[in-house]
Design a protein around this motif. Structure first.
Motif, PDB file in Angstrom:
ATOM      1  N   LYS A  24       0.820  -1.215   0.000  1.00 26.62           N
ATOM      2  CA  LYS A  24       0.000   0.000   0.000  1.00 26.62           C
ATOM      3  C   LYS A  24       0.855   1.267   0.000  1.00 26.62           C
ATOM      4  O   LYS A  24       0.399   2.321  -0.429  1.00 26.62           O
ATOM      5  N   GLU A  25       2.085   1.157   0.494  1.00 27.72           N
ATOM      6  CA  GLU A  25       2.969   2.320   0.558  1.00 27.72           C
ATOM      7  C   GLU A  25       3.601   2.643  -0.791  1.00 27.72           C
ATOM      8  O   GLU A  25       4.008   3.777  -1.021  1.00 27.72           O
ATOM      9  N   ILE A  26       3.657   1.678  -1.656  1.00 26.31           N
ATOM     10  CA  ILE A  26       4.355   1.871  -2.932  1.00 26.31           C
ATOM     11  C   ILE A  26       3.639   2.916  -3.794  1.00 26.31           C
ATOM     12  O   ILE A  26       4.239   3.918  -4.169  1.00 26.31           O
ATOM     13  N   PRO A  27       2.343   2.730  -4.101  1.00 27.41           N
ATOM     14  CA  PRO A  27       1.711   3.741  -4.953  1.00 27.41           C
ATOM     15  C   PRO A  27       1.510   5.084  -4.255  1.00 27.41           C
ATOM     16  O   PRO A  27       1.513   6.124  -4.900  1.00 27.41           O
ATOM     17  N   VAL A  28       1.364   5.070  -2.955  1.00 29.80           N
ATOM     18  CA  VAL A  28       1.086   6.311  -2.233  1.00 29.80           C
ATOM     19  C   VAL A  28       2.352   7.121  -2.002  1.00 29.80           C
ATOM     20  O   VAL A  28       2.466   8.264  -2.438  1.00 29.80           O
ATOM     21  N   TRP A  29       3.328   6.535  -1.342  1.00 30.01           N
ATOM     22  CA  TRP A  29       4.514   7.269  -0.913  1.00 30.01           C
ATOM     23  C   TRP A  29       5.647   7.205  -1.941  1.00 30.01           C
ATOM     24  O   TRP A  29       6.226   8.224  -2.305  1.00 30.01           O
ATOM     25  N   TYR A  30       5.951   6.004  -2.425  1.00 27.77           N
ATOM     26  CA  TYR A  30       7.095   5.819  -3.325  1.00 27.77           C
ATOM     27  C   TYR A  30       6.955   6.642  -4.599  1.00 27.77           C
ATOM     28  O   TYR A  30       7.930   7.227  -5.071  1.00 27.77           O
ATOM     29  N   GLU A  31       5.764   6.696  -5.147  1.00 26.50           N
ATOM     30  CA  GLU A  31       5.551   7.426  -6.398  1.00 26.50           C
ATOM     31  C   GLU A  31       5.837   8.922  -6.248  1.00 26.50           C
ATOM     32  O   GLU A  31       6.166   9.586  -7.212  1.00 26.50           O
ATOM     33  N   TRP A  38      17.115   7.160 -14.411  1.00 22.41           N
ATOM     34  CA  TRP A  38      17.466   5.772 -14.717  1.00 22.41           C
ATOM     35  C   TRP A  38      16.784   4.763 -13.782  1.00 22.41           C
ATOM     36  O   TRP A  38      17.052   3.566 -13.859  1.00 22.41           O
ATOM     37  N   CYS A  39      15.888   5.228 -12.942  1.00 27.53           N
ATOM     38  CA  CYS A  39      15.153   4.335 -12.047  1.00 27.53           C
ATOM     39  C   CYS A  39      14.267   3.409 -12.884  1.00 27.53           C
ATOM     40  O   CYS A  39      13.489   3.886 -13.719  1.00 27.53           O
ATOM     41  N   PRO A  40      14.369   2.089 -12.678  1.00 30.58           N
ATOM     42  CA  PRO A  40      13.521   1.174 -13.461  1.00 30.58           C
ATOM     43  C   PRO A  40      12.035   1.400 -13.165  1.00 30.58           C
ATOM     44  O   PRO A  40      11.678   1.813 -12.055  1.00 30.58           O
ATOM     45  N   PRO A  41      11.177   1.119 -14.144  1.00 34.09           N
ATOM     46  CA  PRO A  41       9.739   1.231 -13.896  1.00 34.09           C
ATOM     47  C   PRO A  41       9.308   0.246 -12.794  1.00 34.09           C
ATOM     48  O   PRO A  41       9.902  -0.823 -12.644  1.00 34.09           O
ATOM     49  N   ARG A  42       8.284   0.621 -12.059  1.00 31.50           N
ATOM     50  CA  ARG A  42       7.802  -0.193 -10.946  1.00 31.50           C
ATOM     51  C   ARG A  42       7.478  -1.626 -11.349  1.00 31.50           C
ATOM     52  O   ARG A  42       7.695  -2.562 -10.579  1.00 31.50           O
ATOM     53  N   LYS A  43       6.976  -1.820 -12.556  1.00 29.99           N
ATOM     54  CA  LYS A  43       6.569  -3.156 -13.019  1.00 29.99           C
ATOM     55  C   LYS A  43       7.752  -4.112 -13.201  1.00 29.99           C
ATOM     56  O   LYS A  43       7.575  -5.320 -13.227  1.00 29.99           O
ATOM     57  N   ILE A  44       8.954  -3.571 -13.338  1.00 39.22           N
ATOM     58  CA  ILE A  44      10.149  -4.393 -13.530  1.00 39.22           C
ATOM     59  C   ILE A  44      10.551  -5.102 -12.232  1.00 39.22           C
ATOM     60  O   ILE A  44      11.055  -6.225 -12.257  1.00 39.22           O
TER      61      ILE A  44
END
Length: 158
Positions: A24-31, A38-44
């Motif tokens: 739950k923290e990934i889409p809220v805070w990380y984004e 050069w950060c890879p896309p989240r789906k990778i």
């Protein structure tokens, strides 16, 4: 075959639990964090970790098997592996759960040292196991650089 499957699946357990707890923290805070171009896309990330955990898990089985199971000879090589795996599993709760970028950075730097130590201790035991860990070490190098950049570019709020 049960040992092969068990060793291969083990790294996935902590990775899955880390994802489950922190998803739950990934889409809220990380984004919202400032990240380098050069950060890879989240789906990778899930794809990469599935491949890496499978390789390192199977590699640990090869080492365990070559050293005759839980023998005294296996203490250091598998102890280093277990310690680096524990730090690997600890990174997401530090980074996503506690949002403690400094602690996540300290964790991944220690993880890097233990992963290198693991690979060095495995080299004389099984070259295939050692080679299976090389992509993991490469990904850790990228993840370490990414953690450093995110830590530097996102100062802690007081």
């Amino acid at each position: 075959w049960a040992y092969t499957v068990g060793f291969t699946v083990l790294p996935h357990v902590g990775g899955f639990l880390g994802w489950l707890i922190n998803r739950k923290e990934i889409p809220v805070w990380y984004e919202k964090l400032k990240k380098p171009s050069w950060c890879p896309p989240r789906k990778i990330f899930p794809v990469a970790w599935t491949v890496l955990y499978t390789g390192m898990g199977y590699a640990s089985y090869l080492i365990w098997n070559d050293l005759g199971g839980c023998s005294s000879k296996a203490t250091v090589p598998l102890g280093l592996y277990g310690a680096q795996l524990a730090l690997n599993w600890a990174w997401p709760p530090f980074f996503f759960g506690a949002r403690n970028l400094k602690m996540a950075l300290i964790d991944i730097l220690c993880l890097d040292c233990l992963a290198i130590g693991t690979i060095c201790s495995w080299y004389r035991i099984n070259k295939i196991a050692t080679l299976l860990m090389v992509p993991y070490l490469g990904w850790l190098a990228m993840a370490t650089c990414l953690t450093i950049r995110i830590w530097k570019d996102n100062p802690e709020q007081k």
